[in-house]
Design an enzyme around this catalytic site. Structure first.
Site: not given
Ligand code: BGC
Length: 871
Positions: A467, A471-473, A480, A532, A745, A766
Site C-alpha cells: 500500500d 509508515r508502519d504498514e 489496492d 479486496w 493516498e 499509494h
Molecule cells: C491501507 C490501504 C488499505 C486500507 C484498507 C490502509 O491503511 O494503507 O491502502 O487498502 O487500509 O483498510
C-alpha cells in the site's frame, strides 16, 4: 510480396518463461565459468516464448522448430505447426534438478525458414525438497529482534579443475550472501515475503567466478526483515514475529572437470558472529557501528533449527535491486543539521560519504514532506525511519544501510561536523521489473501525472505489492493491487511478481474462501471484503489478459472459485451481498479524514457489483480453461446476480441507489445493467453528476479506476477529459499542482494551504488513485487489447481537452506497439507500429475503421471534429 520474404529477413529471439530476462548472446555452453548469466528455472518444463523482430510485410508464421542442445552435445528438434509463439509448452523431456540446456528457434513462413535464433540457456535449479542436503541453522544465542544482525558462514577448500559453482540460498529473515568478501549478487532482502510456514522461496546463483583454488569463505548477513521485524510483530498485525530465531539455509554445489561434485551445505559446523549492524528493522531503520570489523571472525556456534518451514520454491519474481541513484536537488546546511531534498518522493535509502573523527554519531532521518521546514514525521506513525552510524573515522567513509529501507523525499542528517560531508545521494530500490509501457502527451501536467503513477508503482513493488512504503504498514493490501493491476501490468512486466504473490494469496485464503485483506496475511481476524477479496479473481484475470497465460488461471482457479463461492454464501438466495463489515469505496473525498470508509457509495451496492464482476470473470476464466460446465454454471450465476442487482438497486430512470459517481462507474464499466435504455439513462446520470460537481472526482479506491472508463462507455469522453484535467480539489491534477511526484493516498494528503492532512493515515505514496493511467493508455494513447497478449488490438485514440499530441509505447508479448498522434492544422495524423504476430483495427476520430492492420509501420490521417479538438 511473398518473393521478398526471403527467410533470412526473419529474425527470431527466444525467451524462456523464467525469472531472469537476458539479452541473447553468441552460442556458448551454459553454466561454465565465464558464461553469460544462467537462467535458472524452478520447474521441469519451462515454457517458451519468442519474438520475431523483423519480417517482410505480409509475412506470418506457419510453423516453428525448437532445438534443444544438452551439455553432452546431443540435440533434439521439436517441430510445431501453426503460429503460436507465446508460452509454448516445453516440447522435450522434462528437466531434472541441475539439468542444463540450450535452446534455439527458427520459424517458417511464406518463403521458407528463418535462420536460427541466437541460443538461450536454461538451467533447472533444485526442483525437489530432497535435493537439499543442507540444514536450517541459527546462532545459538540471539533470539531477540533487537540483537545485532548475525553473520553466519563457513570456510572451505576448492580444488583445481572447478568448472561450475552454484549457490542456492534462503533465510528466515533477509539474507545477503558473500563469497570471499564479494557480494554474490546485487539482490536485496532475499527471500522476500511469503507466509513462511507454508511457502519459502530461495534464489540460485552462478558463483563460479567468485571462487578460487585453495581457501574460500562463504558468509551470510541475516537481518530481521519481514520475518522477525516489527512489520510482523506490530500488535495490530500478527502481534508476534514469524519466528524468534533467524535461520539460514545455503547449499553451495561445486562441479569439477573430472565429474566430481562437492556440496557444502549449512550444518552445525558453521560459525557465527554479531555483525556491526547493531539494530535493523524495516520500519525503524538501521544502527551501524562502523568501528567494528566488517568481516568479524566467525567463532560462535550455530545449531540446527528443527522448525518446520513451508515448501521451498525457487523465487521467480525479479529480485529487489538498486534501481537508480539520485543527487539531491537542494541541500540546506544549517548549523547542526543538513536537509537534503531529493527532488522527488522515492523508496530506498541515503548513501553518504563522510570524513569525520572516529566515534562521531551520524543520524539520518527521513520524511516524504516538510512541515514548516522540518521533516513531517507524523505520517510515519510509529516507524522511526532512522539510520544511525557511529563512525570508524578515516577518509570518505561510506554510510548506507543494508537491512532496511525508507519512503522519503527529504532526509535530515544530524551529527556531521562542519565540512565533513563528502557526498550524498539517494539510492532507489524495488523489484527489478522490466518496463513495458511509456506515455507522453502535449500537456505536461498529464505527463507528470503519468510519471507519478510510475514512481508510486516502482516504490511499492517491493517483493510484494504494498500500500505504501514509509509508515508502519507497507502491507500487501489486496484491494489496492486489485484496482491497480490493469495499470501495473501495462507499465511493467509483472507476470512473475504478481503470479508469485497470488501463490501466497491462495495459501493464505481461509478454508471458507475468505481472502485476507493483506497478502501475506497479517491480521488475526479476516472477513470477506468486497473489492479486496476480489483480488483473488481479478488479478489472475488481468494477468491472463496481459500475458495470454492461461496457466495463471489454471493455477488460481480453485482460489478464484472459492472466493466467488464464499460471497455466494454471504449473498444468500437473493444474490445480494448486504451488510457485514466493508471497506467500501475507501477514501471517498467526501469521507471525513478519520472515517475513510464513510463513502457516498452504498457499500451494499458496491458489494453486489463486485460479486457480479467476479462471477462473470470466473465464468470467462472457466471458458478459457475449457471447463465448459463451470463456464455455463458461473455465467448463469452472473446473469442472475445482474438481474438481482438491477431489481434491487437500479430504477427505470437509470438512477442507482446512493446516486454517486462510484455506483454508476461500477455498473457501466462492468455492464451490470441489462436494459439498454436504462443503461443509457444511467450514463446520462453519471455525466450529469460529474458536471454538477464541477468535473471534480467524487470516488474512492473502488470507483476511481473505473469512472473515466464509464464516461467513455456512456459516450462522454469529453466529460472524462474534463475530469482528468480538472485542477480544483478533488482531482488528479490538484496533487500535481501542489508539486506531487508520486500518487497520494488521499485526494488531499496535502491540504490546499500546503499543510499535511490531519487524518491518521496520510501517505504520499499509494498507487491506487494512479489506476487512472489505464484510461490514459486506452483513450488518450488509444491502445486496448481485443484478445489476450494483444494478439488483436484496437487502436482508437480519442483526442480531447485541447491536447495536440500523444505517444504511447507498449511492449506486448509479441513485441513493441507504438501509437503516436498529433493534430496539425485541424488534421489528425496517426502513426502506428504493429509487431509481428499482432493484428490491429484502427479507428480514426472521423469514424473511419481500418481492419486487419498487420505488422509494420503505418500512417493515417483524418479531419478532427471540432468538439474533440476542444473538449
Ligand atoms: C491501507 C490501504 C488499505 C486500507 C484498507 C490502509 O491503511 O494503507 O491502502 O487498502 O487500509 O483498510
Amino acid at each position: 510480396m511473398i518473393k521478398d520474404s526471403a527467410p533470412s529477413a526473419v529474425h527470431v529471439g527466444v525467451r524462456i518463461d523464467a525469472p531472469i530476462r537476458f539479452e541473447l548472446s553468441s552460442p556458448s555452453i551454459p553454466g561454465s565459468a565465464g558464461d553469460a548469466p544462467v537462467t535458472f528455472v524452478g520447474v521441469s518444463s519451462p515454457r517458451l516464448t519468442w519474438r520475431i523482430s523483423a519480417a517482410p510485410p505480409g509475412w506470418h508464421q506457419l510453423g516453428s522448430e525448437v532445438e534443444v542442445r544438452y551439455p553432452d552435445g546431443s540435440t533434439q528438434i521439436a517441430r510445431l505447426d501453426g503460429d503460436d509463439q507465446i508460452l509454448l509448452d516445453w516440447p522435450f523431456r522434462p528437466l531434472q534438478s541441475r539439468d542444463r540446456a540450450e535452446l534455439r528457434v527458427r520459424v517458417s513462413g511464406p518463403g521458407g525458414w528463418s535462420p536460427w535464433s541466437p541460443p538461450a540457456a536454461v538451467e533447472a535449479s533444485l526442483l525437489r525438497s530432497d535435493d537439499w542436503a543442507a540444514s536450517w541453522i541459527t546462532p545459538v544465542t540471539g533470539a531477540d529482534p533487537s540483537d545485532p544482525a548475525p553473520i553466519i558462514g563457513t570456510a572451505f577448500e576448492v580444488d583445481s579443475g572447478l568448472i561450475r559453482a552454484r549457490l542456492h540460498v534462503t533465510a528466515l529473515g533477509i539474507v545477503t550472501p558473500r563469497i570471499n568478501g564479494y557480494l554474490v549478487s546485487g539482490d536485496h532482502f532475499v527471500p522476500g515475503w511469503t507466509t513462511y510456514d507454508r511457502l519459502i522461496r530461495f534464489r540460485s546463483y552462478d558463483v563460479t567466478t567468485l571462487l578460487h583454488e585453495g581457501d574460500n569463505q562463504l558468509s551470510a548477513l541475516v537481518g530481521n526483515g519481514w520475518y522477525r521485524g516489527r512489520i510482523a510483530s506490530l500488535p495490530i498485525h500478527r502481534g508476534r514475529p514469524y519466528g524468534d530465531r533467524l535461520g539460514l539455509l545455503a547449499q553451495l554445489e561445486l562441479e569439477y572437470a573430472d565429474g566430481r561434485r562437492v556440496t557444502i551445505g549449512t550444518d552445525d559446523e558453521w560459525r557465527t558472529a554479531p555483525s556491526r549492524i547493531l539494530a535493523n528493522d524495516f520500519y525503524d531503520g538501521q544502527t551501524t557501528d562502523l568501528r567494528m570489523p566488517a568481516a568479524p571472525s566467525l567463532a560462535a556456534p550455530v545449531e540446527r533449527l528443527d522448525d518446520e518451514t513451508g515448501r521451498l520454491d525457487l523465487a521467480v519474481a525479479p529480485p529487489v535491486r538498486e534501481l537508480e541513484t539520485i543527487a539531491p536537488a537542494t541541500l540546506q546546511d544549517y548549523a547542526d543539521i543538513v536537509i537534503a531534498d531529493f527532488g522527488r518522493n522515492l523508496v530506498g535509502w541515503v548513501r553518504l560519504r563522510v570524513t569525520a573523527p572516529a566515534g562521531t554519531t551520524v543520524v539520518v532521518r527521513h520524511a516524504e514532506v516538510l512541515d514548516d521546514g522540518e521533516l513531517s514525521v507524523r505520517p510515519l506513525r510509529s516507524a522511526e525511519a532512522t539510520d544511525r552510524y557511529v563512525l570508524a573515522g578515516g577518509a570518505n567513509e561510506l554510510l548506507e544501510p543494508e537491512l532496511t529501507y525508507h519512503g522519503f523525499r527529504y532526509a535530515e542528517i544530524a551529527g556531521l561536523p562542519p565540512g565533513s560531508l563528502v557526498s550524498i545521494e539517494a539510492v532507489t530500490i524495488g523489484s527489478d521489473l522490466t518496463r513495458t509501457a511509456w506515455f507522453e502527451c502535449s500537456d505536461p501536467s498529464l505527463s507528470q501525472l503519468h510519471q507519478n503513477v510510475v514512481n508510486s508503482m516502482v516504490g511499492n513493488f517491493l517483493d510484494v505489492p504494498t500500500d505504501c512504503p514509509q509508515r508502519d504498514e507497507r502491507l500487501g493490501w489486496s484491494g489496492d493491487i486489485q484496482v491497480f493491476a490493469p495499470t501495473a501490468s501495462t507499465l511493467f512486466d509483472v507476470s512473475a511478481f504478481l503470479g508469485g504473490w497470488l501463490d501466497t494469496l491462495a495459501l493464505d485464503q481461509l478454508p471458507d474462501g475468505t481472502v485476507p485483506a493483506t497478502v501475506p496475511r497479517v491480521f488475526p481476524k479476516e472477513s470477506a471484503l468486497a473489492g479486496w477479496g476480489d483480488a483473488a479473481v481479478i488479478v489472475p484475470w488481468v494477468l491472463y489478459q496481459r500475458d495470454g497465460d492461461v496457466g495463471i488461471l489454471r493455477r488460481q482457479y480453485a482460489s478464484m472459485a472459492a472466493w466467488v463461492e464464499r460471497v455466494r454464501t454471504l449473498a444468500g438466495d437473493e444474490l445480494l451481498w448486504r451488510g457485514g463489515e466493508q471497506l467500501g469505496d475507501w477514501l471517498d473525498p467526501l469521507a471525513p479524514p478519520d472515517k475513510p470508509a464513510a463513502a457516498q457509495a452504498d457499500p451494499d451496492v458496491v458489494a453486489t457489483a463486485y460479486f457480479f464482476h467476479s462471477a462473470d470473470l470466473l465464468a470467462l476464466s472457466a471458458g478459457a480453461l475449457g471447463m465448459t460446465e463451470d463456464a455455463e454454471h458461473y455465467a448463469t450465476l452472473a446473469a442472475r446476480i445482474r438481474s438481482a442487482f438491477s431489481r434491487a438497486y437500479v430504477q427505470d430512470n437509470g438512477r442507482i441507489t446512493s446516486d454517486c459517481q462510484t455506483v454508476y462507474a461500477l455498473a457501466l464499466a462492468w455492464d451490470l445493467i441489462d436494459d439498454a435504455a436504462v443503461r443509457s439513462r444511467a450514463g446520462e446520470r453519471l455525466a450529469e453528476l460529474v458536471e454538477s460537481q464541477g468535473f471534480t472526482v467524487a470516488t474512492g479506491f473502488l470507483g476511481t479506476p473505473l469512472v473515466l472508463h464509464a464516461l467513455t462507455i456512456a459516450g462522454r469522453t469529453d466529460h472524462a477529459y474534463r475530469m482528468l484535467t480538472a485542477r480544483a480539489f478533488p482531482s488528479w491534477l490538484y496533487a500535481v499542482d501542489l508539486g506531487a511526484t508520486t500518487i497520494w493516498e488521499r485526494w488531499d494528503s496535502l491540504l490546499p494551504d500546503g499543510s499535511v492532512n490531519p487524518g491518521e493515515m496520510t501517505s504520499f505514496n499509494h498507487y491506487a488513485f494512479g489506476a487512472v493511467a489505464d484510461w490514459m493508455h486506452r483513450t488518450i494513447g488509444g491502445l486496448s487489447a481485443l484478445a489476450p497478449a494483444c494478439r488483436t488490438v484496437r487502436i482508437a485514440p480519442v483526442p480531447g481537452a485541447g491536447l495536440d499530441s500523444s505517444r504511447i509505447t507498449y511492449d506486448c508479448p509479441y513485441g513493441r506497439i507504438e501509437v503516436g498522434w498529433r493534430i496539425v492544422d485541424g488534421r489528425f495524423e496517426l502513426e502506428v507500429t504493429v509487431p509481428i504476430g499482432v493484428t490491429a483495427t484502427v479507428e480514426l476520430p472521423d469514424g473511419t475503421h481500418i481492419a486487419n492492420v498487420e505488422h509494420g509501420h503505418h500512417a493515417f490521417a483524418a479531419d478532427v471534429p471540432v468538439v474533440l479538438a476542444t473538449a
